[in-house]
Design an enzyme around this catalytic site. Structure first.
Site, short mmCIF file in Angstrom:
data_model
loop_
_atom_site.label_atom_id
_atom_site.label_comp_id
_atom_site.label_asym_id
_atom_site.label_seq_id
_atom_site.Cartn_x
_atom_site.Cartn_y
_atom_site.Cartn_z
N MET A 222 39.40 43.92 43.37
CA MET A 222 39.11 42.49 43.45
C MET A 222 40.36 41.67 43.74
O MET A 222 40.36 40.78 44.60
CB MET A 222 38.46 42.02 42.14
CG MET A 222 37.70 40.74 42.28
SD MET A 222 36.27 40.95 43.36
CE MET A 222 36.00 39.25 43.85
N ASP B 186 51.28 43.72 39.84
CA ASP B 186 50.49 44.53 38.92
C ASP B 186 51.44 45.17 37.91
O ASP B 186 52.67 45.02 38.02
CB ASP B 186 49.68 45.60 39.66
CG ASP B 186 48.38 45.96 38.94
OD1 ASP B 186 48.43 46.11 37.70
OD2 ASP B 186 47.34 46.07 39.59
N VAL C 106 42.88 40.49 36.23
CA VAL C 106 43.15 41.71 35.46
C VAL C 106 41.90 42.10 34.67
O VAL C 106 40.85 41.47 34.78
CB VAL C 106 44.37 41.52 34.52
CG1 VAL C 106 45.59 41.10 35.33
CG2 VAL C 106 44.09 40.50 33.41
N GLU D 109 38.92 42.69 32.06
CA GLU D 109 38.18 41.68 31.29
C GLU D 109 38.41 41.90 29.79
O GLU D 109 37.54 42.36 29.05
CB GLU D 109 36.69 41.76 31.61
CG GLU D 109 36.33 41.23 32.99
CD GLU D 109 36.35 39.71 33.06
OE1 GLU D 109 35.31 39.08 32.93
OE2 GLU D 109 37.46 39.16 33.24
N LYS E 102 44.49 38.85 28.75
CA LYS E 102 44.58 37.63 29.57
C LYS E 102 45.44 36.58 28.88
O LYS E 102 46.28 35.94 29.53
CB LYS E 102 43.17 37.09 29.86
CG LYS E 102 42.35 37.96 30.81
CD LYS E 102 40.96 37.38 31.04
CE LYS E 102 40.06 38.33 31.83
NZ LYS E 102 40.46 38.50 33.23
N SER F 246 34.63 37.04 35.10
CA SER F 246 33.21 36.95 35.47
C SER F 246 32.35 36.47 34.31
O SER F 246 31.14 36.32 34.47
CB SER F 246 32.70 38.32 35.94
OG SER F 246 32.84 39.27 34.90
N HIS G 152 35.90 32.06 40.20
CA HIS G 152 35.27 33.38 40.21
C HIS G 152 34.76 33.74 41.60
O HIS G 152 33.72 33.26 42.03
CB HIS G 152 34.14 33.41 39.19
CG HIS G 152 33.44 34.72 39.09
ND1 HIS G 152 32.10 34.84 38.77
CD2 HIS G 152 33.88 36.00 39.29
CE1 HIS G 152 31.76 36.11 38.77
NE2 HIS G 152 32.82 36.83 39.09
N ASN H 178 32.48 39.88 45.13
CA ASN H 178 32.97 41.03 45.89
C ASN H 178 31.99 41.44 47.01
O ASN H 178 30.81 41.59 46.72
CB ASN H 178 33.19 42.20 44.93
CG ASN H 178 33.97 43.33 45.54
OD1 ASN H 178 34.76 43.14 46.46
ND2 ASN H 178 33.76 44.53 45.02
N ASN I 114 26.06 35.53 36.96
CA ASN I 114 25.84 36.74 36.18
C ASN I 114 24.84 36.56 35.05
O ASN I 114 24.35 37.54 34.49
CB ASN I 114 27.16 37.31 35.66
CG ASN I 114 27.93 38.03 36.76
OD1 ASN I 114 27.36 38.41 37.77
ND2 ASN I 114 29.22 38.19 36.58
#
Length: 447
Positions: A16, A35, A109, A111, A116, A138, A161, A164, A212
């Site tokens: 993502m 990263d 990164v 979830e 976070k 998400s 958000h 994909n 979602n």
């Protein structure tokens, strides 16, 4: 304060994160993609190639693999592979200073709330005072992610958000926090729509936002309906597909594409976050899907899920489908339903064909369509104003984020609100009071 995004940072170089960086490059925005340093030792092969723990190439290897993967991705993430030169890679230990001059930073990164929050505590010390900072979560509430931020960062922090793959999926959900400045929200909407080329829906800061929440119910509803009616996977995919304005991958082909583990993660988070949801039992799913997860039958990523592609003794490609009653794969046979065939022949456009199917009495496919759609209509109506204030926010989200031809409220208008309420009553469903009030006031359509 005026904002202008010329340079961005993407934290997280997984699928993502890398594809977001690629699409920013498509829009002419250069970015830094960072990263973590690999948390394990180099292999013997890596050591022979000079990749020691202190070697910069090793320390950047996660970001490098992310960039390499997105260059090779199919469908292509870049308009041109040459645009990969607009992405500078690095790692979160050595290259944090690269964030000092970015105008926009998005975190992509794992979830995990604590991870976070820890990341943003570091980001806060480095980024400039007018840098817009975002999370691609998400479903984790923005208020929780930003809980420990200083007021000045909270004012320019929000959820952004992407779906994909970012180049091809139109939807971006923008989720402001309580402290997010309106000018930041307005600028991001303009930037995402007119520079990045997306369809933006402004969402409330509620569990799983709009896409979602509605999308997870849509899929859970289909699975529950299938089991309740005793249908096969291929039968359900023949019904909840193009006849209803859905992608060719339908329900189970889509789940194989996304990955059962990913879908399960989203669903479990939602169940924990909305324990009082009236459809909580449907979200929990059937036992056979738990067995699939246990077996690592996760879909395309593991070579088998609801569908499996293999070869026979002669080397010919064969498509198999899971028989969830026996947990064995059987040869795929295309289902045939009279109601679907009849609807396809109806003169006129999509709405007329859908109406024919919805009110048909010929077979179980029509029964499925009525139950499945009526549940979707009621669930979506019950989410206003909980997750959205307007019907078009929910409809746009499902069209742009799930590739549905029409959202639930547009579909409801297509089959006829008043006439479908009679169907709901016949099925023993609880019609939302707001819908009956609407009809009492002689308003017969949602649009």
């Amino acid at each position: 304060m005026s904002y202008k995004i010329r340079k961005a940072a993407v934290i997280g170089a997984g699928v993502m994160g890398a594809t977001i960086a690629a699409h920013l490059a498509n829009a002419g925005i250069e970015s830094v993609m960072l990263d973590i340093v690999p948390p394990f030792d180099p292999s013997e092969k890596d050591l022979k190639n000079g990749l020691t723990k202190k070697n910069k190439a090793w320390r950047n290897s996660f970001a490098a693999k992310g960039l390499e993967g997105v260059i090779k991705s199919k469908p292509a993430s870049f308009y041109s592979k040459k645009l990969a030169s607009m992405i500078t890679i690095g790692n979160l230990e050595d290259d944090f200073d690269l964030l000092k001059d970015v105008d926009f930073l998005i975190e992509v990164v794992v979830e995990n709330l604590k991870i976070k929050q820890k990341l943003f505590a570091k980001v806060e010390k480095v980024v400039k005072p007018d840098c817009i900072v975002a999370t691609n979560t998400s479903g984790i509430p923005i208020k929780d992610i930003s809980a420990k931020m200083a007021p000045k960062l909270k004012a320019r922090f929000l959820g952004v958000h992407f779906f994909n793959p970012p180049r091809y999926m139109k939807l971006v959900e923008v989720i402001p926090g309580k402290s997010t400045k309106k000018e930041v929200v307005n600028y991001m909407r303009d930037f995402l729509e007119n520079v990045v080329g997306k369809g933006v829906v402004i969402c409330k800061d509620v569990p799983n936002f709009i896409a979602n929440r509605i999308g997870t119910f849509d899929i859970s509803n289909a699975i529950d309906t299938m089991v309740g009616k005793g249908l096969t996977i291929q039968e359900m995919d023949a019904i909840i597909a193009k006849p209803l304005g859905r992608p060719g991958s339908a329900i189970f082909g889509t789940l194989d594409l996304v990955g059962l583990d990913t879908g399960d993660h989203v669903t479990k988070n939602l169940i924990a976050a909305v324990p009082n949801d009236e459809m909580i039992d449907i979200f929990k799913g059937p036992a056979f899907m738990a067995k699939m997860l246990e077996n690592k039958w996760l879909g395309n990523k593991t070579g088998q899920g609801f569908y499996k592609r293999t070869k026979d003794e002669k080397g010919k490609k064969v498509k198999l489908v899971l028989d969830y009653k026996t947990m064995e794969y059987v040869p795929f046979e295309k289902p045939v339903f009279e109601s679907l065939a009849d609807a396809a022949k109806v003169a006129g456009g999509f709405d007329e064909k859908l109406k024919s199917l919805f009110y048909s009495e010929k077979d179980v496919a029509a029964d499925v369509v009525r139950q499945y759609l009526c549940r979707n209509f009621i669930y979506a109506a019950n989410r206003i104003p909980e997750i959205a204030d307007t019907v078009y926010q929910i409809d746009n989200t499902m069209k742009w984020g799930y590739n549905h031809k029409k959202g639930p409220f547009e579909l409801w208008d297509a089959v006829g609100v008043e006439k479908s309420v009679a169907v709901m009553n016949k099925l023993g469903m609880k019609v939302p009071r707001k819908i009956t009030q609407m009809l009492e006031k002689k308003c017969k359509t949602l649009y």
